[in-house]
Motif scaffolding. Structure first.
Motif, short mmCIF file in Angstrom:
data_model
loop_
_atom_site.label_atom_id
_atom_site.label_comp_id
_atom_site.label_asym_id
_atom_site.label_seq_id
_atom_site.Cartn_x
_atom_site.Cartn_y
_atom_site.Cartn_z
N UNK A 10 -8.31 0.68 -3.39
CA UNK A 10 -6.88 0.40 -3.40
C UNK A 10 -6.42 0.35 -4.85
N UNK A 11 -5.64 1.35 -5.26
CA UNK A 11 -5.10 1.41 -6.62
C UNK A 11 -3.82 0.60 -6.71
N UNK A 12 -3.70 -0.17 -7.78
CA UNK A 12 -2.49 -0.95 -8.00
C UNK A 12 -1.74 -0.54 -9.25
N UNK A 13 -2.38 0.23 -10.14
CA UNK A 13 -1.74 0.54 -11.42
C UNK A 13 -1.51 -0.76 -12.15
N UNK A 14 -0.25 -1.06 -12.46
CA UNK A 14 0.07 -2.35 -13.09
C UNK A 14 1.10 -3.10 -12.27
N UNK A 15 1.07 -2.88 -10.97
CA UNK A 15 2.08 -3.46 -10.09
C UNK A 15 1.88 -4.94 -9.82
N UNK A 16 0.64 -5.42 -9.88
CA UNK A 16 0.37 -6.83 -9.57
C UNK A 16 -0.18 -7.51 -10.81
N UNK A 17 0.37 -8.66 -11.14
CA UNK A 17 -0.09 -9.41 -12.30
C UNK A 17 -0.61 -10.76 -11.84
N UNK A 18 -1.74 -11.18 -12.42
CA UNK A 18 -2.34 -12.46 -12.09
C UNK A 18 -2.93 -13.04 -13.37
N UNK A 19 -2.49 -14.22 -13.77
CA UNK A 19 -3.00 -14.89 -14.97
C UNK A 19 -2.95 -13.99 -16.20
N UNK A 20 -1.81 -13.33 -16.45
CA UNK A 20 -1.62 -12.45 -17.61
C UNK A 20 -2.53 -11.22 -17.58
N UNK A 21 -3.07 -10.90 -16.40
CA UNK A 21 -3.88 -9.69 -16.24
C UNK A 21 -3.28 -8.85 -15.13
N UNK A 22 -3.35 -7.55 -15.26
CA UNK A 22 -2.87 -6.64 -14.22
C UNK A 22 -4.03 -6.25 -13.32
N UNK A 23 -3.83 -6.39 -12.02
CA UNK A 23 -4.82 -5.92 -11.05
C UNK A 23 -4.72 -4.40 -11.03
N UNK A 24 -5.79 -3.73 -11.41
CA UNK A 24 -5.79 -2.28 -11.50
C UNK A 24 -6.28 -1.64 -10.22
N UNK A 25 -7.40 -2.15 -9.70
CA UNK A 25 -7.99 -1.55 -8.51
C UNK A 25 -8.84 -2.58 -7.78
N UNK A 26 -8.91 -2.43 -6.47
CA UNK A 26 -9.80 -3.25 -5.64
C UNK A 26 -10.61 -2.31 -4.76
N UNK A 27 -11.89 -2.61 -4.63
CA UNK A 27 -12.77 -1.86 -3.74
C UNK A 27 -13.21 -2.79 -2.62
N UNK A 28 -13.01 -2.37 -1.37
CA UNK A 28 -13.37 -3.17 -0.21
C UNK A 28 -14.59 -2.57 0.47
N UNK A 29 -15.55 -3.42 0.79
CA UNK A 29 -16.73 -2.96 1.52
C UNK A 29 -16.34 -2.53 2.93
N UNK A 30 -17.15 -1.69 3.54
CA UNK A 30 -16.85 -1.29 4.91
C UNK A 30 -17.01 -2.49 5.85
N UNK A 31 -16.20 -2.56 6.91
CA UNK A 31 -16.37 -3.65 7.88
C UNK A 31 -17.77 -3.59 8.50
N UNK A 32 -18.34 -4.76 8.73
CA UNK A 32 -19.69 -4.83 9.31
C UNK A 32 -19.61 -5.07 10.81
N UNK A 33 -18.59 -4.54 11.44
CA UNK A 33 -18.40 -4.71 12.88
C UNK A 33 -17.00 -5.19 13.17
N UNK A 34 -16.65 -5.25 14.43
CA UNK A 34 -15.29 -5.62 14.82
C UNK A 34 -14.99 -7.10 14.57
N UNK A 35 -16.03 -7.92 14.45
CA UNK A 35 -15.81 -9.36 14.21
C UNK A 35 -15.88 -9.74 12.74
N UNK A 36 -16.04 -8.77 11.87
CA UNK A 36 -16.13 -9.03 10.42
C UNK A 36 -14.74 -9.39 9.90
#
Length: 145
Positions: A10-36
């Motif tokens: 998930x790319x954010x560019x510089x759209x989200x700022x947290x504690x004077x830092x810009x969230x650039x990208x987040x990587x999410x692990x694959x779901x480990x099943x329907x109950x994850x």
């Protein structure tokens, strides 16, 4: 940074700022099943250095903030290291939300006038599930600017 093809980017560019830092990208692990209900993730943030603080001062401020804000906060490890051939500091800690315990590994890097922050979060009971994947991702991380 290299990441597995089955992880969601998930790319954010510089759209989200947290504690004077810009969230650039987040990587999410694959779901480990329907109950994850919690997908492990790695987030990368970048910010400008503030007040000529040292890396150790940023880390100390972060630890104090975490200690004040997270229930059952406990440091597992905190040490100097290198990431992307740059001096860095790693913090590993746990905390609880209700009955659920989480384990977080943070990497703090200063290069030139920028602060780079990488954070991997997982449920404590699953902390070994993606350990080698995260190590490979962190090892492939490069600062290009």
């Amino acid at each position: 940074i290299q990441y597995p093809s089955n992880w969601e980017k998930i790319d954010f560019g510089q759209a989200i700022e947290e504690d004077d830092r810009h969230v650039v990208v987040t990587f999410l692990s694959p779901p480990e099943g329907t109950l994850d209900v919690f997908r492990e993730y790695l987030v990368i943030q970048v910010g400008n250095l503030m007040f000529n603080r040292s890396l150790e001062q940023y880390v100390d401020t972060q630890i104090n903030s975490l200690r004040d804000s997270l229930p059952d906060f406990g440091i597992v490890d905190s040490n100097a290291t290198t990431v992307a051939s740059n001096r860095a500091h790693t913090i590993v800690y746990t905390f609880k939300v209700g009955e659920d315990e989480y384990k977080v590994t943070e990497f703090w890097i200063i290069k030139a006038d920028k602060l780079y922050y990488l954070k991997y979060s997982t449920e404590s009971e699953k902390s070994d599930n993606h350990g080698s994947t995260i190590r490979k991702m962190i090892d492939s991380f490069r600062i290009t600017s």
